[in-house]
Design a protein around this motif. Structure first.
Motif, PDB file in Angstrom:
ATOM      1  N   GLY A 256       0.806  -1.232   0.000  1.00 14.67           N
ATOM      2  CA  GLY A 256       0.000   0.000   0.000  1.00 14.67           C
ATOM      3  C   GLY A 256       0.828   1.266   0.000  1.00 14.67           C
TER       4      GLY A 256
ATOM      5  N   HIS B 120       4.762   3.125  -1.282  1.00 15.60           N
ATOM      6  CA  HIS B 120       5.428   3.141  -2.588  1.00 15.60           C
ATOM      7  C   HIS B 120       6.763   2.419  -2.520  1.00 15.60           C
ATOM      8  CE1 HIS B 120       2.904   6.951  -3.520  1.00 15.60           C
ATOM      9  NE2 HIS B 120       2.263   5.841  -3.792  1.00 15.60           N
TER      10      HIS B 120
ATOM     11  N   ILE C 159       8.689  -1.798  -2.130  1.00 15.17           N
ATOM     12  CA  ILE C 159       8.950  -3.027  -2.889  1.00 15.17           C
ATOM     13  C   ILE C 159       7.647  -3.686  -3.359  1.00 15.17           C
ATOM     14  CG2 ILE C 159       9.730  -5.419  -2.520  1.00 15.17           C
ATOM     15  CD1 ILE C 159      12.120  -4.211  -0.945  1.00 15.17           C
ATOM     16  N   GLY C 160       6.653  -3.754  -2.477  1.00 12.71           N
ATOM     17  CA  GLY C 160       5.388  -4.412  -2.823  1.00 12.71           C
ATOM     18  C   GLY C 160       4.679  -3.693  -3.958  1.00 12.71           C
TER      19      GLY C 160
ATOM     20  N   ASP D  34      -2.706  -4.371   2.463  1.00  8.11           N
ATOM     21  CA  ASP D  34      -1.957  -3.566   3.445  1.00  8.11           C
ATOM     22  C   ASP D  34      -2.866  -3.317   4.639  1.00  8.11           C
ATOM     23  OD1 ASP D  34      -0.054  -1.577   4.678  1.00  8.11           O
ATOM     24  OD2 ASP D  34       0.925  -1.817   2.730  1.00  8.11           O
TER      25      ASP D  34
ATOM     26  N   VAL E  97      -1.535  -8.721   8.640  1.00 12.16           N
ATOM     27  CA  VAL E  97      -1.006 -10.079   8.431  1.00 12.16           C
ATOM     28  C   VAL E  97      -0.617 -10.775   9.738  1.00 12.16           C
ATOM     29  CG1 VAL E  97      -0.206  -9.645   6.069  1.00 12.16           C
ATOM     30  CG2 VAL E  97       1.378  -9.276   7.994  1.00 12.16           C
ATOM     31  N   THR E  98      -0.654 -10.047  10.846  1.00  8.92           N
ATOM     32  CA  THR E  98      -0.382 -10.719  12.126  1.00  8.92           C
ATOM     33  C   THR E  98      -1.638 -11.419  12.654  1.00  8.92           C
ATOM     34  OG1 THR E  98      -0.907  -8.838  13.548  1.00  8.92           O
ATOM     35  CG2 THR E  98       1.344  -8.957  12.712  1.00  8.92           C
TER      36      THR E  98
ATOM     37  N   ASN F 101       5.222  -9.928   1.817  1.00  5.96           N
ATOM     38  CA  ASN F 101       6.209  -8.837   1.746  1.00  5.96           C
ATOM     39  C   ASN F 101       6.069  -7.808   2.864  1.00  5.96           C
ATOM     40  OD1 ASN F 101       8.039  -6.951   0.067  1.00  5.96           O
ATOM     41  ND2 ASN F 101       6.127  -5.779   0.234  1.00  5.96           N
ATOM     42  N   ALA F 102       4.956  -7.837   3.609  1.00  7.59           N
ATOM     43  CA  ALA F 102       4.754  -6.826   4.656  1.00  7.59           C
ATOM     44  C   ALA F 102       5.895  -6.892   5.672  1.00  7.59           C
ATOM     45  CB  ALA F 102       3.419  -7.058   5.352  1.00  7.59           C
TER      46      ALA F 102
ATOM     47  N   VAL G  52       5.180  -9.051  12.956  1.00  7.18           N
ATOM     48  CA  VAL G  52       4.914  -8.714  11.549  1.00  7.18           C
ATOM     49  C   VAL G  52       5.854  -9.502  10.627  1.00  7.18           C
ATOM     50  CG1 VAL G  52       4.826  -6.881   9.809  1.00  7.18           C
ATOM     51  CG2 VAL G  52       4.123  -6.388  12.169  1.00  7.18           C
TER      52      VAL G  52
ATOM     53  N   THR H  13       9.429 -12.046   1.598  1.00  6.65           N
ATOM     54  CA  THR H  13      10.480 -11.019   1.608  1.00  6.65           C
ATOM     55  C   THR H  13      11.231 -11.085   2.932  1.00  6.65           C
ATOM     56  OG1 THR H  13       9.120  -9.577   0.226  1.00  6.65           O
ATOM     57  CG2 THR H  13      11.014  -8.570   1.323  1.00  6.65           C
ATOM     58  N   ALA H  14      12.503 -11.491   2.844  1.00 10.50           N
ATOM     59  CA  ALA H  14      13.409 -11.385   3.997  1.00 10.50           C
ATOM     60  C   ALA H  14      14.202 -10.107   3.765  1.00 10.50           C
ATOM     61  CB  ALA H  14      14.292 -12.621   4.095  1.00 10.50           C
ATOM     62  N   SER H  15      15.526 -10.233   3.646  1.00  9.01           N
ATOM     63  CA  SER H  15      16.413  -9.090   3.430  1.00  9.01           C
ATOM     64  C   SER H  15      17.815  -9.665   3.286  1.00  9.01           C
ATOM     65  CB  SER H  15      16.371  -8.169   4.659  1.00  9.01           C
ATOM     66  OG  SER H  15      17.438  -7.248   4.628  1.00  9.01           O
TER      67      SER H  15
ATOM     68  N   ILE I  93      19.358  -2.605  -1.161  1.00 13.08           N
ATOM     69  CA  ILE I  93      18.867  -1.248  -0.886  1.00 13.08           C
ATOM     70  C   ILE I  93      17.861  -0.839  -1.971  1.00 13.08           C
ATOM     71  CG2 ILE I  93      19.495   1.174  -0.580  1.00 13.08           C
ATOM     72  CD1 ILE I  93      20.807  -0.325   1.573  1.00 13.08           C
ATOM     73  N   VAL I  94      16.622  -0.721  -1.565  1.00 12.28           N
ATOM     74  CA  VAL I  94      15.548  -0.315  -2.478  1.00 12.28           C
ATOM     75  C   VAL I  94      14.898   0.951  -1.905  1.00 12.28           C
ATOM     76  CG1 VAL I  94      13.415  -1.034  -3.634  1.00 12.28           C
ATOM     77  CG2 VAL I  94      15.125  -2.756  -2.990  1.00 12.28           C
TER      78      VAL I  94
ATOM     79  N   SER J 281      12.466   3.161  -0.429  1.00 10.33           N
ATOM     80  CA  SER J 281      11.169   2.999   0.242  1.00 10.33           C
ATOM     81  C   SER J 281      11.209   3.856   1.502  1.00 10.33           C
ATOM     82  CB  SER J 281      10.920   1.532   0.622  1.00 10.33           C
ATOM     83  OG  SER J 281      11.561   1.220   1.850  1.00 10.33           O
TER      84      SER J 281
END
Ligand SMILES: NC(=O)c1ccc[n+]([C@@H]2O[C@H](COP(=O)([O-])OP(=O)(O)OC[C@H]3O[C@@H](n4cnc5c(N)ncnc54)[C@H](O)[C@@H]3O)[C@@H](O)[C@H]2O)c1
Length: 325
Positions: free
Chosen positions: A24, A26, A28-29, A48, A77-78, A105-106, A128, A156-158, A206-207, A209
């Motif tokens: 929701g 701007h 990665i999702g 979201d 999502v929790t 991805n959240a 989360v 989505t991890a990192s 690094i994206v 966001s």
């Protein structure tokens, strides 16, 4: 080798549904939604936390990609019950469409040290980033297993889930290691039984966001200090070496096409217009060398660079030039 791990022809995703949690804002999702709708012709479900965010994302997507169907669904999502409501809503909204991809991805980040992170920050981060992914797996994977066609489940991890612990991202890195391990476990569980469900773990470097800001905004709403109706979608273009969410999504789908389980998105060409990558894989190698020698090299704690805290992670080519930050 099972199909679960091999290359994939992305053309088969056309006309299927992409479900993206944490899309929701701007970040990665949002980039994944745009690529799925625009380049791949997928219908999109944006998930979201807040009704206002998902309504706005839905109408932006409908304007940009009128050729596909887009819906926004508010869901925390929790809360497994809310995810059950979401899967029922998708079945009702798109009854004749199969789900081609789910991106869990959240996420949230609170960048504090082990000793300075509050208990609430630890709890929210684990709720989360870890339990949100687990609940999303439990809600969607049985649906993907029941379909005949191939599909994708990506958590989505990192890069922080693959490299050694560092200064200031304690709860975040702990949570992202758990996402990597959980994704590996899911892949193993499905490898023989349901190889048509292709599992991946996304490890961005690094994206662009506003993750740090969205985490605080959402915490304030949770604490009753601000209203969900006032939440505005946030993004960032302040770090010029970061990947944009749209070009990041191109690399994610290139990884899926290639059949790469660990989708490290390392700020490399052609997805960025510079030659200063993050070098996540190099930092992973250092860590594995440490592990094989049963040692932990903390020598970076003594490094002093103008404007930067000592770090065992933020030190590759991207961080080598003062003007690059
Ligand atoms: N941006 C980066 O450089 C980077 C690097 C590595 C990993 N990541 C990961 O990428 C993912 C997306 O983050 P982003 O950087 O695009 O920031 P973002 O803020 O755009 O995305 C995170 C989203 O998750 C949503 N969210 C938070 N809690 C939620 C909940 N309980 N239920 C539903 N949605 C919830 C937020 O509202 C937000 O929209 C996160 O998991 C983050 O940890 C980002």
């Amino acid at each position: 080798m099972s199909k679960q791990q091999g290359p994939m022809d992305l053309r088969q995703l056309r006309g299927t549904v992409a479900v993206v949690t944490g899309a929701g804002n701007h970040g990665i999702g949002w980039g994944l939604c745009c690529h799925a709708a625009g380049a791949l012709g997928m219908h999109v479900i944006v998930i979201d936390l807040h009704e206002k965010l998902v309504r706005e994302a839905e109408s932006r997507l409908r304007e940009l990609y009128p050729q596909v169907l887009c819906y926004g669904l508010a869901c925390d999502v929790t809360e497994p019950q809310q995810l059950a409501t979401v899967t029922a809503a998708i079945a009702e909204l798109l009854p004749d469409k199969s789900i081609g991809a789910v991106f869990a991805n959240a996420g949230v980040i609170f960048s504090h040290t082990v000793l300075n992170s509050t208990v609430q920050e630890w709890q929210t981060t684990l709720q989360v980033n870890v339990m949100g992914v687990v609940h999303t797996m439990q809600a969607f994977v049985p649906l993907l297993q029941a379909q005949e066609a191939e599909s994708i489940f990506a958590a989505t991890a990192s890069i922080g889930g693959l490299v050694r612990g560092d200064n200031g991202g304690a709860s975040y890195q702990a949570s992202k290691h758990a996402v990597v391990a959980t994704s590996e476990a899911l892949s193993f569980e499905l490898a023989r039984k349901s190889p048509h469900v292709r599992v991946h773990v996304l490890c961005p470097c690094i994206v662009a966001s506003a993750l740090d800001k969205t985490s605080v905004v959402n915490q304030r709403v949770r604490d009753g200090e601000s209203s969900a109706d006032e939440v505005e979608a946030l993004g960032s273009d302040s770090f010029r070496l970061a990947m944009t969410p749209e070009r990041h999504a191109e690399q994610v789908f290139a990884h899926i096409e290639a059949g790469n389980f660990y989708m490290v998105t390392d700020n490399v060409r052609p997805y960025v217009d510079h030659d200063l990558p993050f070098d996540g894989v190099g930092i992973m190698r250092e860590r594995h060398a440490n592990m094989q020698a049963l040692t932990l090299d903390n020598s970076d704690a003594w490094q002093r660079r103008p404007g930067m805290a000592p770090s065992a992670i933020m030190k590759g080519p991207m961080f080598g030039e003062p003007e690059s930050i």
